[in-house]
Each structure stands twice: as C-alpha cells, then as structure tokens.
Motif scaffolding. Structure first.
Motif: not given
Length: 384
Positions: A169-174, A135-144
C-alpha cells in the motif's frame, strides 16, 4: 497543521530520576527546560510516544513509552544546548486505524518542518502509520528484527505482518533492509519472497562479523523500525519472542548510534517492549540507552554528500568489463565514508548511494558489487 490537537503533553513531575543521576546534567532536566523555553519551530529532534498495542500479537507494549522515558530522562543530556523536545504521547484513536492516521499526521507534520522524530511505541505495526507520512515522497525503510514480518494472504494488520501492508500500500517505498534476522526463524520461501519484493537482508552473524558494514544501510534510511525482540532475551527480557540469541546490548546501541548519524533519517521508531515481562526494568533501561545513543549520534553527526561538496571528496573512476560506463566512487576526506554513483540504462537518471570500502575494493578487482546491481534495478524500474 496543529499537532497539539493529537497530543497529551508530558508532566515531568511524574518522572523521578534515578538516585545516581545528577539532575542538572540529565536529559530529563534539559527536556523539562526546553518544554518551557524552546518553541517547536527551533527544535531539531522531537520525542513522541504512542500508547497503542491493539494489533499486537502479545499485548502490553502500550505501557512502554512512559516506562522508557523514566530511564531515558536520567541519562546524560549530551549537550546543554541540545535543541530537543519531548512533545508527549499521541492520543490513542477510537480504532487502531485512527491511531495510524494520527501517527501519519504528527510524523508528517514534524518531518515537513525539518524535524527528526523519535517515536516510542507501542507495537511495531505503528511503522505502517509512520510510512503513511511519505505519501508524496519516496523513502527507504530499515527494520531491525529477528525475522521477517511478512505473512502471505493476510487481510488484517498485526505486529507480525505489517510489512505486507507497507509493501502493498505504500508505492513510494524505494528500498527496504532487514538487519539482524536469525536464519532458523526464516523459511526459504520467506527469503525468496523478501528478495522478490526487492528487500535486502543481513543475518545476525553478518552484522556481528562486521558492524561497520551496516552503517551505509542506516545512512540512507528515512525510517528506522527497531524491534526489541532483535535483542537476545537475557539482555532484554521484556519481549514476547524470547530468543536466547540476538543482538548484544552493545550492538543494539551501536545500531542506534549509526542511525542517529544518518544524514537523511527522519523517523526512528522503537517498539514491542512489554514492561510487565521486564525484570528490574532491564529492557526499559536498555531501550533508553539505545535511544540515547541515537540522540548522541544525531547531535554529533556530520551531514555530507558528494553531490553537494565535491571539494571534500576523493573521486575514483573504475572501468568494469561488463559495464559500458565506469563505476564512480567517492570517499569523504573528513569521515572516510564511501558512496557510489549509479546511472539508469538510458543515462537519464542518476543517484548517489552509500556504500562500503569493500564495495570499492570489489569493483577495483573487476567485480560488480551486489549493492550496485540491486540499486540499478530499482533505478531502472523507476525510470520506466
């Protein structure tokens, strides 16, 4: 926050090692010893299970965490000094949303303490709970995944559409990357939508052609969400998807290894394994081996970044006709890995991202790499 309030501890006496396993050299034995002697504050990596599948398209994966443990514990301990803990299973909430919030709190607390979390699912919609921890930090997501878990217009989350809720709903998804999708499961409109939300995708064939080139995506990941349905049915029968094509077992383990080596990965989740559909526990054994390769990669990883250690990096400046500033590339003298630097259009914000040698070679031929274009758009969007 006291994470123990959310957890049911593991009783190691309920897990019997395989007949071929050497007890004193097994991962289960070191985990059992660490449970008694290693305080959480000194652990580097933490295993936690979630027996939740109420929002799954096909139920049954709630039984997976302990089934995976049964085979994971028999595997090699990697090192007698491995600072790893298995802290048990998160208590399932009264509602699925309660479980998502419990996953958020447990993962968030552990990540805040500097731990890397291995989460044993459960259904893949638990990824939504993981991302709530950022919620407080941006993050990178990888899906397999063999397909895109997006469904337009849905209002109820499931294991097939959870990505809608993360994107919305997750604005921090970079940044988001989907690895291993199979073209015949994906409509052109779905592909357009994925590009529209800024995700990068790699087909199964692209991965198979050159596994090395997916490493930079995993190197920059904060969250990995691994769907067992991405593996072909013959090698992982405990799945509801059941495609004859998919990742081979060795490729799945390679992805696990790359993810474990990733410098900034904080949570890795393994999902959708349905034990009642398994044959001779083949899928549970394979998932345990994928996770073992993740743990091995984690133990042997060499964290490095050009921004903090320029002496051990070669720097390359390349002039490109269509860009005012030169493209800057870095290569590690220790591992041979590559990075590139991007700067926003106002020259006020810069970022160093992982890349491949092929990206460097393209730039050397006066061709701007796709990875540069995608990331400069993201950086400019953040700067506004």
């Amino acid at each position: 926050m006291d994470t123990k309030l959310y957890l049911k501890p593991i009783d190691f006496s309920k897990f019997k090692l395989a007949p071929w396993a050497q007890s004193k050299f097994s991962l289960g034995k070191i985990l059992e010893k660490n449970q008694l002697k290693l305080p959480l504050c000194k652990a580097e990596i933490v295993i936690v299970g979630v027996e939740e599948d109420r929002n799954a398209v096909t139920r049954g994966s709630a039984k997976a965490p302990n089934k995976i443990r049964q085979h994971l514990y028999s595997l090699n301990r990697i090192s007698p000094r491995f600072k790893i803990l298995d802290i048990g299973n998160i208590k399932v909430g009264k509602t699925v949303n309660d479980t998502y919030f419990a996953v958020r709190d447990v993962c968030g607390s552990l990540v805040e303490q500097g731990k890397t979390v291995v989460l044993l699912g459960g259904s893949q919609d638990l990824t939504f709970g993981i991302t709530k921890a950022f919620k407080e930090n941006s993050f990178n997501l990888v899906n397999v995944d063999p397909k895109f878990d997006f469904k337009k217009g849905v209002k109820t989350i499931s294991s097939e559409n959870y990505l809608n809720f993360i994107v919305e709903k997750q604005p921090n998804l970079y940044a988001q990357t989907i690895l291993g999708y199979q073209n015949y499961f994906v409509d052109g409109l779905e592909l357009d939508y994925v590009y529209e939300v800024g995700a990068e995708v790699k087909r199964l064939g692209e991965i198979r052609y050159d596994m090395v080139n997916i490493e930079p995506y995993l190197r920059d990941a904060d969250v990995l969400s691994f769907d067992i349905n991405a593996i072909r049915l013959l090698e992982a029968p405990a799945q509801y998807f059941g495609s004859p094509n998919g990742l081979y077992a060795e490729e799945a383990c390679q992805i696990g290894h790359y993810a474990g080596m990733a410098d900034q990965l904080k949570v890795a989740g393994f999902f959708n394994l349905i034990p009642r559909l398994d044959h001779d526990d083949l899928s549970s054994k394979l998932m345990a081996q994928v996770i073992w390769h993740f743990l091995e990669g984690f133990y042997h990883k060499k964290a490095e970044t050009p921004s903090g250690d320029k002496e051990n990096f070669n720097e390359f400046l390349l002039e490109i006709d269509d860009i005012d500033l030169p493209l800057t590339f870095y290569q590690s003298q220790k591992t041979g890995r590559w990075w590139m630097k991007i700067t926003d259009e106002d020259d006020t914000r810069e970022q160093i991202i992982s890349c491949t040698e092929e990206d460097y070679r393209l730039a050397a031929q006066n061709e701007i790499p796709d990875r540069w274009w995608r990331n400069i758009r993201k950086l400019n969007r953040l700067a506004k």
